[in-house]
Design a protein around this motif. Structure first.
Motif, PDB file in Angstrom:
ATOM      1  N   THR A 367     -67.647  10.033 -23.406  1.00 35.75           N
ATOM      2  CA  THR A 367     -67.129  11.117 -22.567  1.00 35.75           C
ATOM      3  C   THR A 367     -67.039  10.616 -21.135  1.00 35.75           C
ATOM      4  OG1 THR A 367     -69.360  12.011 -22.185  1.00 35.75           O
ATOM      5  CG2 THR A 367     -68.087  12.931 -24.021  1.00 35.75           C
ATOM      6  N   TYR A 368     -65.998  11.096 -20.440  1.00 36.48           N
ATOM      7  CA  TYR A 368     -65.782  10.725 -19.049  1.00 36.48           C
ATOM      8  C   TYR A 368     -65.497  12.008 -18.275  1.00 36.48           C
ATOM      9  CZ  TYR A 368     -63.813   8.340 -14.959  1.00 36.48           C
ATOM     10  OH  TYR A 368     -63.566   7.897 -13.684  1.00 36.48           O
ATOM     11  N   LEU A 369     -66.369  12.316 -17.327  1.00 33.74           N
ATOM     12  CA  LEU A 369     -66.231  13.526 -16.520  1.00 33.74           C
ATOM     13  C   LEU A 369     -66.149  13.144 -15.052  1.00 33.74           C
ATOM     14  CD1 LEU A 369     -68.963  15.761 -18.231  1.00 33.74           C
ATOM     15  CD2 LEU A 369     -66.501  15.845 -18.612  1.00 33.74           C
ATOM     16  N   ASN A 388     -61.307  15.549 -14.025  1.00 35.18           N
ATOM     17  CA  ASN A 388     -60.939  14.829 -15.239  1.00 35.18           C
ATOM     18  C   ASN A 388     -62.016  15.028 -16.300  1.00 35.18           C
ATOM     19  OD1 ASN A 388     -61.006  11.609 -16.584  1.00 35.18           O
ATOM     20  ND2 ASN A 388     -59.216  12.906 -16.771  1.00 35.18           N
ATOM     21  N   ASP A 389     -61.593  15.363 -17.503  1.00 41.31           N
ATOM     22  CA  ASP A 389     -62.495  15.525 -18.646  1.00 41.31           C
ATOM     23  C   ASP A 389     -61.839  14.815 -19.826  1.00 41.31           C
ATOM     24  OD1 ASP A 389     -64.182  16.235 -20.667  1.00 41.31           O
ATOM     25  OD2 ASP A 389     -64.164  18.386 -20.248  1.00 41.31           O
ATOM     26  N   PHE A 390     -62.381  13.652 -20.172  1.00 41.01           N
ATOM     27  CA  PHE A 390     -61.746  12.800 -21.182  1.00 41.01           C
ATOM     28  C   PHE A 390     -62.771  12.402 -22.232  1.00 41.01           C
ATOM     29  CE2 PHE A 390     -60.543   8.495 -22.667  1.00 41.01           C
ATOM     30  CZ  PHE A 390     -59.274   8.767 -23.181  1.00 41.01           C
ATOM     31  N   GLY A 462     -62.429   2.825 -23.791  1.00 43.43           N
ATOM     32  CA  GLY A 462     -62.011   4.209 -23.637  1.00 43.43           C
ATOM     33  C   GLY A 462     -61.464   4.501 -22.259  1.00 43.43           C
ATOM     34  N   VAL A 463     -62.113   3.960 -21.215  1.00 38.90           N
ATOM     35  CA  VAL A 463     -61.667   4.218 -19.838  1.00 38.90           C
ATOM     36  C   VAL A 463     -60.292   3.611 -19.589  1.00 38.90           C
ATOM     37  CG1 VAL A 463     -62.760   2.167 -18.841  1.00 38.90           C
ATOM     38  CG2 VAL A 463     -62.463   4.222 -17.437  1.00 38.90           C
ATOM     39  N   ASP A 464     -59.938   2.546 -20.322  1.00 34.03           N
ATOM     40  CA  ASP A 464     -58.612   1.936 -20.150  1.00 34.03           C
ATOM     41  C   ASP A 464     -57.501   2.838 -20.674  1.00 34.03           C
ATOM     42  OD1 ASP A 464     -59.844  -0.337 -19.141  1.00 34.03           O
ATOM     43  OD2 ASP A 464     -59.973  -1.293 -21.112  1.00 34.03           O
ATOM     44  N   LEU A 465     -57.844   3.767 -21.580  1.00 37.27           N
ATOM     45  CA  LEU A 465     -56.853   4.658 -22.182  1.00 37.27           C
ATOM     46  C   LEU A 465     -56.788   6.019 -21.496  1.00 37.27           C
ATOM     47  CD1 LEU A 465     -57.772   3.850 -25.897  1.00 37.27           C
ATOM     48  CD2 LEU A 465     -55.772   3.015 -24.659  1.00 37.27           C
ATOM     49  N   ASN A 466     -57.670   6.238 -20.541  1.00 39.66           N
ATOM     50  CA  ASN A 466     -57.741   7.521 -19.847  1.00 39.66           C
ATOM     51  C   ASN A 466     -56.664   7.599 -18.771  1.00 39.66           C
ATOM     52  OD1 ASN A 466     -58.447   9.868 -18.539  1.00 39.66           O
ATOM     53  ND2 ASN A 466     -60.473   9.161 -17.874  1.00 39.66           N
ATOM     54  N   PRO A 467     -55.647   8.480 -18.902  1.00 36.58           N
ATOM     55  CA  PRO A 467     -54.519   8.497 -17.956  1.00 36.58           C
ATOM     56  C   PRO A 467     -54.847   9.172 -16.633  1.00 36.58           C
ATOM     57  CG  PRO A 467     -54.235  10.239 -19.561  1.00 36.58           C
ATOM     58  CD  PRO A 467     -55.492   9.495 -19.963  1.00 36.58           C
ATOM     59  N   PHE A 468     -55.962   8.803 -16.048  1.00 42.49           N
ATOM     60  CA  PHE A 468     -56.455   9.427 -14.827  1.00 42.49           C
ATOM     61  C   PHE A 468     -56.500   8.376 -13.734  1.00 42.49           C
ATOM     62  CE2 PHE A 468     -60.247  10.517 -12.181  1.00 42.49           C
ATOM     63  CZ  PHE A 468     -59.724  11.657 -11.585  1.00 42.49           C
ATOM     64  N   LYS A 478     -57.682   2.559  -9.695  1.00 44.16           N
ATOM     65  CA  LYS A 478     -57.271   2.184 -11.048  1.00 44.16           C
ATOM     66  C   LYS A 478     -56.816   3.411 -11.832  1.00 44.16           C
ATOM     67  CE  LYS A 478     -62.135   2.343 -12.404  1.00 44.16           C
ATOM     68  NZ  LYS A 478     -63.277   1.578 -12.931  1.00 44.16           N
ATOM     69  N   LYS A 479     -55.952   3.142 -12.804  1.00 47.12           N
ATOM     70  CA  LYS A 479     -55.408   4.199 -13.644  1.00 47.12           C
ATOM     71  C   LYS A 479     -55.388   3.718 -15.084  1.00 47.12           C
ATOM     72  CE  LYS A 479     -51.243   7.034 -14.353  1.00 47.12           C
ATOM     73  NZ  LYS A 479     -49.852   7.296 -13.910  1.00 47.12           N
ATOM     74  N   GLY A 480     -55.787   4.590 -16.018  1.00 40.40           N
ATOM     75  CA  GLY A 480     -55.751   4.241 -17.427  1.00 40.40           C
ATOM     76  C   GLY A 480     -54.347   4.301 -17.993  1.00 40.40           C
ATOM     77  N   ASN A 481     -54.197   3.706 -19.173  1.00 45.12           N
ATOM     78  CA  ASN A 481     -52.891   3.638 -19.827  1.00 45.12           C
ATOM     79  C   ASN A 481     -53.044   4.097 -21.276  1.00 45.12           C
ATOM     80  OD1 ASN A 481     -50.429   3.013 -20.946  1.00 45.12           O
ATOM     81  ND2 ASN A 481     -50.445   0.858 -20.366  1.00 45.12           N
TER      82      ASN A 481
END
Length: 682
Positions: A367-369, A388-390, A462-468, A478-481
């Motif tokens: 989880t990423y908050l 952001n809640d991922f 997981g953080v690499d896929l977070n579009p935040f 940085k921004k996820g993809n």
């Protein structure tokens, strides 16, 4: 420091007659990652190369990142990032198991992890089929000495360095009855001083950013291993690990703009940053040996958790008046749960035929908050751009099988890992096969040729896929993809190993072909540089590695290794008209001298050339280190003095040069560190 250098030789002379004693070499095997200790700090091993930290005099008082630099073709940067044969994505394992704390925040861990805590380091470009297939150029593994009842029941270490650096640790080793108990604890207080500068030129003009920041991280590490001989053929082991690193730091970011050839300050941004990284693990292993001792069953279950908490408070200052014109804050919490299960069965048939079959399962829940506020009219209001809640989930199941056989001087192995992988970001299940082949031929008792092929993978975190867009650090936005795909690598290696009592030589020719290569790409938007990982298409690397050690006389050991490779990146997917390529390499060496039977000296260093990136390069860097050890009391007491990065050559310069964006970024830290450490064996 000069007084210390004068005292050590005097003490060495006084201790010479009474305290001469030879240390004993030891060899153990851990999930096919062989590890061996030697008196000197030079490298040992062939297919699996090994380093015993205790005898590496310049690295023993430092961190794991310092020790990794002693391995051929392995270089760490100032933030602990690893490059292995030109790849920044090798597999990182602890006792053969993947851990959450060794993923995207592994650099933070490696530059703080005391080298002596996991005092055995190994590397291989052709990992065993019993390990996960993750990692580009190969695998780096951390483990600890296999203590027995013949070893000291208590080892205590105390150390101190310049800038109020401290280190203290203890190892308890007990073997009552059928139990085998080993517990370790280490506390380390570091000092981090960072300098950063970046010049950015785009269509809007040129801006310059400067930032200096310092921190004093406190690191606590502890683990406990309890083994029990259930029967003569069954060993049950439970293991626990705990790690905590926290620190506070302050940085003042100077934002300037180039106007008519002169830099004009635009804004000062003050950052007050608190970080806490905490990890723990619980593990159980069952090792069963059948009536035929060559038949074994090994079962491992591991749960490890990693949490990352970061609190930021910001103030924007107007340079002309010193007035605070804006305030905001930003909070990040990341929680990573990792489950690992493996069951490996090995059996031997007639005529030197062996079968390995097994299962490996990896399950990730993350989880990423993130949330933030801004001060408006004296009141704090939520900033929705920072919300952001991922959540990320991945389920990986692997079935594996391999056959190997020996015919006199010949050896052959063939195997495959069959994978089923699911993740929630696209709710898709994928299957993939990772084949492997190895052929070897012994040329007498001292040499061996080997030809191998393996397939590997790099999976986005997981953080690499977070579009935040994460703006917590203005120096690295940085921004996820969410469209990022797995990278697959076909790896070939032709190697030779020659070894006798005084000389070891290991040349290797290797080739890696990569599909969907994952690399960082910089883009400019609204006067910000945003970094995002992308699949840049096809890529390939062709290289030659050479490592060797030579002990011409008993008191002298010399080690030398080098790696040269041609790295090619197909940049057409990101706007280039053609492929990019660059010949890169590194060279390193060490000299170990037994000045007296109780005094040992080591000098070592490395140089890494310019490294290719999709949009430019990272410029060359180097380091020279020295260490000296003095033993007392029949080698029960050891004093070690080390000096790292003597010539301050670790400064890292990154160049981005595209038609629409030019960046020159320089990072450095206080890597010139001197440590004095005392170690006592009861």
């Amino acid at each position: 420091m000069k007084r210390t250098l004068l005292i050590l030789p005097v003490l060495a002379w006084l201790s010479l007659p009474a305290f001469s004693q030879e240390p004993v070499d030891k060899t153990v095997s851990l999930q096919s990652i062989e590890i061996q200790g030697k008196r000197f700090g030079g490298l040992t091993g062939g297919d699996v190369k090994r380093l015993q930290v205790d005898y590496n005099l310049s690295g023993v008082t430092g961190t794991t990142a310092d020790v990794f630099r002693q391995l051929p073709s392995v270089v760490t940067d100032i933030e602990g990032g690893i490059t292995f044969r030109g790849s920044s994505h090798p597999g990182l394992l602890i006792n053969g198991v993947p851990y959450g704390l060794m993923e995207e925040y592994s650099g933070d861990m490696l530059i703080q992890l005391p080298a002596l805590f996991f005092n055995r380091v190994s590397m291989t470009a052709t990992p065993s089929i019993e390990l996960v297939p993750d990692g580009d150029a190969g695998v780096l593994n951390l483990s600890s000495t296999a203590y027995t009842d013949k070893d000291s029941p208590l080892i205590v270490t105390l150390g101190a360095g310049f800038q109020e650096r401290y280190n203290a640790g203890a190892i308890l080793n007990l073997h009552p009855g059928k139990f085998h108990i080993v517990g370790k604890y280490n506390y380390r207080r570091e000092y981090r001083k960072r300098t950063f500068s970046k010049s950015t030129t785009n269509k809007a003009g040129t801006t310059v950013m400067n930032n200096n920041a310092s921190a004093r991280p406190d690191v606590h590490l502890a683990d406990l291993s309890v083994g029990y001989d259930l029967t003569a053929n069954d060993l049950i082991t439970v293991y626990g690990l705990y790690s905590l690193m926290d620190y506070s730091r302050y940085g003042k970011i100077h934002n300037n703009k180039l106007v008519d050839g002169n830099l004009q300050p635009v804004m000062f941004r003050h950052r007050y940053n608190d970080q806490r990284q905490e990890a723990y693990a619980a593990e159980a292993r069952w090792n069963h040996t059948f009536r035929n001792p060559e038949n074994r069953l090994d079962v491992t279950f591991n749960y490890n958790n990693f949490t990352y908490d970061e609190d930021n408070a910001y103030k924007n200052e107007k340079p002309e008046t010193g007035a605070i014109i804006a305030e905001d804050n930003y909070f990040v919490n990341q929680d990573k749960n990792n489950y690992y299960l493996s069951a490996i069965y090995r059996t031997a048939f007639a005529n030197d035929l062996n079968l390995h079959v097994g299962y490996i399962g990896r399950f990730k829940d993350e989880t990423y908050l993130a949330e933030g506020n801004k001060l408006a009219n004296g009141n704090w209001e939520p900033d929705m751009q920072k919300l952001n809640d991922f959540g990320f989930k991945r389920r990986t199941n692997l079935l594996l099988a391999s056959l190997d056989k020996s015919w006199d001087a010949f050896y052959a192995e063939v195997g495959v890992q069959a994978e089923m992988n699911w993740q929630n970001t696209d709710d898709a299940t994928r299957t993939h096969f990772y084949p492997r082949v190895k052929l070897a031929y012994e040329t007498g008792k001292a040499g061996e040729f080997a030809l191998s092929y393996t397939q590997r993978a790099i999976r986005p975190y997981g953080v690499d896929l977070n579009p935040f867009v994460d703006r917590s650090d203005a120096t690295y936005i940085k921004k996820g993809n969410p469209d990022l795909k797995d990278e697959f690598i076909h790896s070939f290696e032709l190697s030779y190993l020659y070894s006798n009592n005084h000389f070891r030589l290991s040349p290797s020719l290797y080739y890696r072909n990569k599909r969907n290569r994952i690399m960082d790409i910089a883009t400019s938007s609204d006067n910000e540089t945003i970094w995002q990982k992308e699949n840049i298409g096809h890529s390939q690397t062709l290289g030659f590695e050479l490592s060797g050690t030579w002990q011409p006389i008993r008191i002298l050991s010399i080690g030398l290794s080098g790696d040269i490779f041609r790295d090619e990146i197909d940049g057409r997917t990101i706007g280039y008209d053609e492929k990019k390529s660059l010949v890169c390499g590194d060279i390193k060496g060490n000299i170990n001298i037994a000045i007296t039977p109780t005094t040992e000296l080591q000098l070592d260093g490395f140089y890494i050339s310019d490294q290719l990136t999709p949009q430019g390069k990272i410029k060359h860097r180097s380091s020279v280190n020295a260490g000296i050890s003095q033993y007392f009391m029949h080698r029960k007491l050891r004093a070690n003095l080390s000096i790292n990065n003597i010539f301050n050559g670790l400064k890292e310069t990154t160049i981005v040069d595209t038609p629409d964006l030019q960046i020159t970024q320089v990072r450095n830290r206080d890597a010139q560190v001197t440590w004095l450490t005392l170690t006592y064996n009861l």
